[in-house]
Structure formats: structure tokens, C-alpha cells
Design an enzyme around this catalytic site. Sequence first.
Site, PDB file in Angstrom:
ATOM      1  CB  SER A  64      -0.948  -0.008   1.199  1.00  0.00           C
ATOM      2  OG  SER A  64      -1.892  -1.049   1.076  1.00  0.00           O
ATOM      3  CG  ASP A 156       4.321  -8.421   4.387  1.00  0.00           C
ATOM      4  OD1 ASP A 156       3.150  -8.237   4.027  1.00  0.00           O
ATOM      5  OD2 ASP A 156       4.928  -7.650   5.151  1.00  0.00           O
ATOM      6  NE  ARG A 259       4.320  -0.358   5.570  1.00  0.00           N
ATOM      7  CZ  ARG A 259       3.241  -0.927   5.051  1.00  0.00           C
ATOM      8  NH1 ARG A 259       3.352  -1.602   3.915  1.00  0.00           N
ATOM      9  NH2 ARG A 259       2.077  -0.844   5.639  1.00  0.00           N
ATOM     10  N   PRO A 260       8.407   2.776   7.518  1.00  0.00           N
ATOM     11  CG  PRO A 260       8.518   5.032   6.999  1.00  0.00           C
ATOM     12  CD  PRO A 260       8.183   3.711   6.404  1.00  0.00           C
ATOM     13  NE  ARG A 262       1.783  -3.345  10.095  1.00  0.00           N
ATOM     14  CZ  ARG A 262       0.719  -3.460  10.889  1.00  0.00           C
ATOM     15  NH1 ARG A 262       0.885  -3.478  12.195  1.00  0.00           N
ATOM     16  NH2 ARG A 262      -0.503  -3.549  10.383  1.00  0.00           N
TER      17      ARG A 262
END
Length: 517
Positions: A64, A156, A259-260, A262
Site C-alpha cells: 500500500s 508478507d 518501512r516506517p 510499524r
Amino acid sequence: MSAYRRPVALIVLDGWGLNPDPRANAVAMARHPNFDRLMARYPHTTLTASGEAVGLLPGQMGDSNVGHLNLGAGRIVYQTLVRIWRSIQDGSFYTLPVWRPVLDRAKQPGKALHLMGLVSDGGVHSHIDHLLALIDLAKRENVERVYVHAFLDGRDVPPQSALPYLERVEAKLKETGIGAIATISGRYYAMDRDKRWDRTEKAFLAITQGIGHTAGSVAEAVERAYARGETDEFVQPTVIEGVDGRVREGDGVIFFNFRPDRARQLVRALHETAFDGFKRPEGYRPVELVTMTQYDQTFTDIPVAFGPQFVDVPMGQVVAEAGLRQLRIAETEKYAHVTYFFNGGEERVFPGEERVLVPSPKVATYDLKPEMSAYEVAREAVKWIEEDRTDFIVLNFANPDMVGHTGVLEAAIRAVEAVDECLGQVVDALLAKGGAAVIIADHGNCDQMVDYETGAPHTNHTLNPVPCILVDDQRLDAKLKPGVLANVAPTLLEIIGLPKPPQMDADSLLVSNAEGA
């Protein structure tokens, strides 16, 4: 209403892929009369939402964040995963100045280097190759004590796939002779993003206090978790006996998720002096911390290895500069995507941009409430349309993705059906105002709910193409080319009647008269 006289919407059916295989395919198995009637009446095509088409490595599934960046940018945005991979390949990764303070700290007497993040090759939040490169870096720099705090994926990647990844890490640590895996924790705990601080606290206590389940080895820890009925995502924080790898005051810490979203909560617990998420047993204990990317613009004193890349002139800016009003609306799980990511990865609100955040339901997992907050999102969007309060809408329905991640087929089917009902409500409101919509997905997910080889639940995204429908009674005879997510913004601008800025190098999906000749 504006001079353009009609509302135009981008409607994202998050996780709604097009899988030709009907097996365990929630999209194929669900009833979706609204989607079907729109496909039958209006021009449509398919979009590639993975790999190089969205700035990822070949064969890498989209997500996303990536999807909404490309959607708003109108060009392919090369992702951090690719930037890191290229730096490892050319060797520049190992000489980044940002590593120097944390490595020097870890080499001091009594200190250690802690590497923490998601250990898989899912490529959505992290990649195991980056961890292995960091272990190599520590070896090159003669760091003697390295502890890995491994967050297990199972979302994932397949739900019970942790052991092979952990074995690769243990093999690298054995090869270099410099450390061990100290703790493991399912991402449900270590990577919560919804302020469920009780989850973050459990991971924090294992990492800093050695409190949690215990096991004699990494393999035993995973096997015990499976025996408790836990899949990788939900493995309770576990401390490996005989490895005292607690994060202590003054240690060096590298958080290798790129990716920030989480990673923020655990970083806050480790770093902030005035932290109120939960009571830390020893209060604030400073560490030398580096993060792979910028996790939050408020983390001004945390060095980052790969700084943010900003998108010049995203679609929201073009709409704002034309004097049009725009609405961004989603529930909590996808709110950042229709705002921060669609705006080019920056915390900015353009003139005339309004935002509506609908809270996601507070349930342990979304299979327990597959409709999530879709009906509330639709109701609010319809209200804005009927009251002529906006000219351009970016709306995200989270259900196909978030329920798809649970691996529960029946729930995913219900999620698709709920979204279809809501889609019909929003589209009908737009058409009643003479408006138009581009309906897409940002990636696939619930279009495959079972691993076709193993029969296990399939909880990660898919590589399947996604739909693109142009709902516009003024363009019933239009033709659309196959494309990528970057083509969507130029298409929307053409529908609205705004010129495409030169920064957007992707073309509209609408076939021109010259092309159709």
C-alpha cells in the site's frame, strides 16, 4: 461546486487482485454485483502493481505504501528497497558515514550492537539481505558482540516460514563468529502501529529486560510457539536462554526496517525521554540509535541511513493549485496511504485538502469483523458528495487487504462483499451528481488465500494484476490501455480537465484518437 461542476473520485479497493485461478480466491468466490455491473458498462483495463512497474525489484510484490506513492506521483517512484539493494551491490552501503557512531559505540568495553527488525524476504517492511549485510558490516568493523532481535513475519510471507530465515541468520552469525539471536517476537507485538501499547510493551520487555517466554534455542522457541497454536506473526516475545542480549544503556542499536509505520512505536519506547506508552521498568536509558530510513519527521535526533525521497508536484498539489477542493478519506489502517503517501511521502496538507479519518474497529484480527469500517467510510463519502463539498476524492477501502492478511477465506469473502456494497453506494452518489470515478486496487491480496503448493493459509500480497475501471457516463466509448499505477494520476487529471505537470512522466490510460486510429 467548482467550475468543473462534477466530483471525480479515485476509489482504491485495497488488496483486490485479479487472479485467473479461482481456488481460494475470495474475489472470485464472493458476490460483487456492483463491481460486475460497472465492469459490464464502463471501460476497464488492468494495471501491474508489483515489481519494476512500481519501482521495486523484479518479482517483488507491491504494497500500500508503494502503491499510493506511485498513484499520487504520476511516475514510477523507485522504492527504498531498491536503493538499499543497489548500495549493497556496489559496496557503498558499507561505507555510509551514518554507521560510524553506532559502530564505535558498540566497540567500547562492555557494549554491544543490536540489530532489530523483521526477518524475512517479504520486502514490504524489510529484507533479510539487509540484515545479513549489517552482520557483514559489523564483522568488517571488528564489532565483537552482536545481538539480533528478530521479528517474525508470517504475513508478507507464509504464516509458518520463520525457521529457514532464522537459520540463515544463525549461519551468518556463525560464519562471522560475532553474535547470536537474542530474542524473537511476532510482528503482532514488535510492530504494532495502532497504539496498542500492551503489545509493544511485551516486545520491549523481552528486548531490554529479558522478560518473556524462554527457550533453549531459536528452533525450540519457534517450535514451542507453533505448539501453542501461534503462527509467525503472533509468536509471543521469547528470550533465548544462554544469550544475554538485553539492550543496555549506551549500547548501539540499528533498526533495519525500511518501512516506517510499524517501526515507530518500538523506536519511541527505546528512544524518547518523555515516553508515556507504558511504564519502562528502568525509565529512560539512552542508546546510540540508527534507523534504516526516517521513521517519523519528529525523530529529528535519530540518524537515518537512507533519507526520504520526496515527490515533486504530486497530484494533490496539482489539484490544489487549480483551486479545487479535495477529500482524503479512509479508515485508520489506510489513512496514511490516502494522505502521506499519496502526497508524495510528506506530511503536508494542500490548500483545499480535507481529511476524514474513520476509526478502524478495535478487534484482535480483522477476520472477526470483515466489514471493518467500510460502511462508515462509504456513508461519510456519500455525504460529502451529496452536499457538493468536494471536487476530487481519494478513498480507500481497506478490507480486501487487511482481512486477506488473516488467511481466513470465509472472512475475506465477506470483506469483498461488504466493500462491493459500499462501492455501489459511493459510485451511485457520484453518478447522481454527474461525476466520475477511477476504481482500482493498489496490489493483490485476498485473490489468493491459500498457498497452492502447501495448502497453508496465504496471508501475503500477490503479484496478480489489479483492475482499473473508468466510471464516467461521458466516456462510455473510451478505450483504456493496460498500464501501471503511475498512469492513474495523469488519467484522473485528464478526466478532471487539468494539464499534466512535466514532473509526471507517465501517460494517461485513455487511448487518444491518434493512438486509436
